[in-house]
Design a protein around this motif. Sequence first.
Motif, PDB file in Angstrom:
ATOM      1  N   VAL A 354      42.308  56.875  21.051  1.00 15.26           N
ATOM      2  CA  VAL A 354      41.750  57.582  22.207  1.00 15.26           C
ATOM      3  C   VAL A 354      42.661  57.435  23.423  1.00 15.26           C
ATOM      4  N   VAL A 355      43.229  56.235  23.610  1.00 17.06           N
ATOM      5  CA  VAL A 355      44.159  56.043  24.729  1.00 17.06           C
ATOM      6  C   VAL A 355      45.366  56.983  24.575  1.00 17.06           C
ATOM      7  N   LEU A 356      45.888  57.070  23.354  1.00 20.37           N
ATOM      8  CA  LEU A 356      47.004  57.988  23.113  1.00 20.37           C
ATOM      9  C   LEU A 356      46.587  59.440  23.328  1.00 20.37           C
ATOM     10  N   LEU A 357      45.388  59.790  22.887  1.00 19.72           N
ATOM     11  CA  LEU A 357      44.893  61.150  23.094  1.00 19.72           C
ATOM     12  C   LEU A 357      44.838  61.496  24.578  1.00 19.72           C
ATOM     13  N   VAL A 358      44.309  60.585  25.376  1.00 19.32           N
ATOM     14  CA  VAL A 358      44.191  60.854  26.810  1.00 19.32           C
ATOM     15  C   VAL A 358      45.567  60.971  27.456  1.00 19.32           C
ATOM     16  N   ALA A 359      46.476  60.022  27.130  1.00 20.88           N
ATOM     17  CA  ALA A 359      47.806  60.034  27.752  1.00 20.88           C
ATOM     18  C   ALA A 359      48.589  61.288  27.377  1.00 20.88           C
ATOM     19  N   THR A 360      48.654  61.588  26.081  1.00 26.84           N
ATOM     20  CA  THR A 360      49.393  62.776  25.654  1.00 26.84           C
ATOM     21  C   THR A 360      48.691  64.050  26.078  1.00 26.84           C
ATOM     22  N   GLY A 361      47.349  64.028  26.134  1.00 23.19           N
ATOM     23  CA  GLY A 361      46.620  65.210  26.583  1.00 23.19           C
ATOM     24  C   GLY A 361      46.869  65.518  28.048  1.00 23.19           C
TER      25      GLY A 361
END
Length: 627
Positions: A354-361
């Motif tokens: 989820v952290v990666l999703l938010v950052a890349t999003g």
Amino acid sequence: MTALFLVGAVFALLLGGAGSASAHATMSRSDPGDFTVLKTAPGQIVLTFSESVSLSDGSLRVLSPKNLRVDRGAVTHAAGKANTARVKLAGKLPKGTYTVAWRAVSSDSHPISGAFTFSIGRPSATAFSVPTGSSDDTAVSRLYDFFRYVAYAGVTLLIGTALFVLACWPSGAGLRRLRRLLFVGWTTLVASTVVLLLLRGPFETGRGLTAVFDLPLLGRTITGRTGLAFSARLILLAAAGVLLVKLRRNTREAPHEPNGALTTATEPRFGFGVRLAGALLAVGLALTWAAAEHASAGLQVPLAIPFAMLHLLAMAAWLGGLIALAASLFRPPAGRAVPASAVTRFSRLAFTAVVLLVATGLYQAWRQVGSLEALSTTEYGRTLNLKAAVVALALTAAWFSRLWTAQLTREQPQEARSAAPPARVTQAVGVGTSSSSAPGHGAPGTQPPREEADASVPSTSDRGRRGLRRTVAVEAVLGVAVLAITTLLTGTQPSRAEVQNTAAVAAAQEPTARVVNVPFDTGIPNGNGRVQITFAPGRVGDNTVQALLYGADEGVIAVPELRLTLTQQAQKIGPLDAKLVDRGGYWASDRLRLPLPGTWTLNVTVRLTDVDQVTVTKNVTVRETPA
């Protein structure tokens, strides 16, 4: 699981039927321009787009007033520029109105199309009807969009389930339902990729479904960038299939318990080689998406592609892992319940995803949207807002899942320590015992058997598992919705490109000439009137100039002399002499070079007789030539 797939299908049909995808590139300029009337026939047609495009046979078709093809030779890029398209025309074209129909593929793999007209000599009727609406909403495009969603679902299920087994619960490989999820994800992705490869040619060229049997078209599709991405995906899936077959064979040949699960002694242990191979296959599959979608065009492509890959992998790890966890929690076989340690490991993995999703999003949103205003004024921005809202709901459900996971982790060891062998309940036989006592009922003051007292009260661990199962199911359903909206986003024109293309189209649709009326009055009877001066195109660079004089009665008049000069006071340029020449009824100049944009002062000298003349001035704005 059936409910999850039904929800996914509903979202695919609802969102996939919302309309055809917006064009991701636009034609910013054409030579000749739309509705242009030419004195002589052009030798070629040149189109300029807002970004690089791919061309194929028939990308440019030029039709005569009688609906006959007059283009000759292959369609190529003009001057080696990837954002142009050029085709040569036949010689000795008759007068009349010609139609140019064009179709190309933008750099992010989405087809674009359109048509315009120009005339030679004078306008005429045409046998070809220029379409006024989009021609991209066809059966092929709808099928293509649907199977794009299916492909996303397949890769999510395949990567997410594999990661759940490899990183969180290796012994879960012996669970038949997890092996089935892996097989469903793999077969779904293979089948959807094959269908997309077959549909790609008709999708790009605008042909019907029967074109899937056109072998030459399929050959050209395979050698294109998107076709190469699909082919690479199939090769990677073949390698993944070998690993899945090996896993299935090992678990089939291993000894099983009576309930169908692997025995503890034969539970699989995945070594470094298997994990590395799985990671490389997952990265390769993600690359086949990033190299052919939005990340491959626009700003910062070398950075955008790895970010897009991370975004896809994080989504697959979170959503696919959720589905695998939900399948493991729902009515597990006896003795094969997912342990709390596996749930805890997945909770940490999901948090990282989820952290990666938010950052890349956030990075992708900045790259594709460009401004806060575009979030509410463009289709891409509004769809992105919807995705963010659904993600927020999913994260709320994930927060409750983490609470249940933490409770399960704390209480399961306590229950294990407090558990004791059930006490054997015996009925006393002897002096003082009533022979009429019913079985299972002791004498007054005796306690009921421990099994009966505990059977009606679910354990804390069972309550935690039920709560976790419910929140994980909600989280998974919301994740499927996020997947559907993500698929819709990949088929929607990014906000930044939409704003740029709108500006380019507006600039291209501006008048192709600047007309200025300059009144004059020599002070003699009937010595007044106006000079109508036309600059074409009225931009920086070479212009043609035409001047027509009207008398006091608005009739066209002839004068012995007309002179025009231009001066730009701000840059101290000029006066530039237009060198007008009498063409018999009007004055003209074939070439006037204007070096800078801005306000220019016109000095117009009109001579009516040998002694009667006047010089008048007027300002005109010269526009910048569009890039």
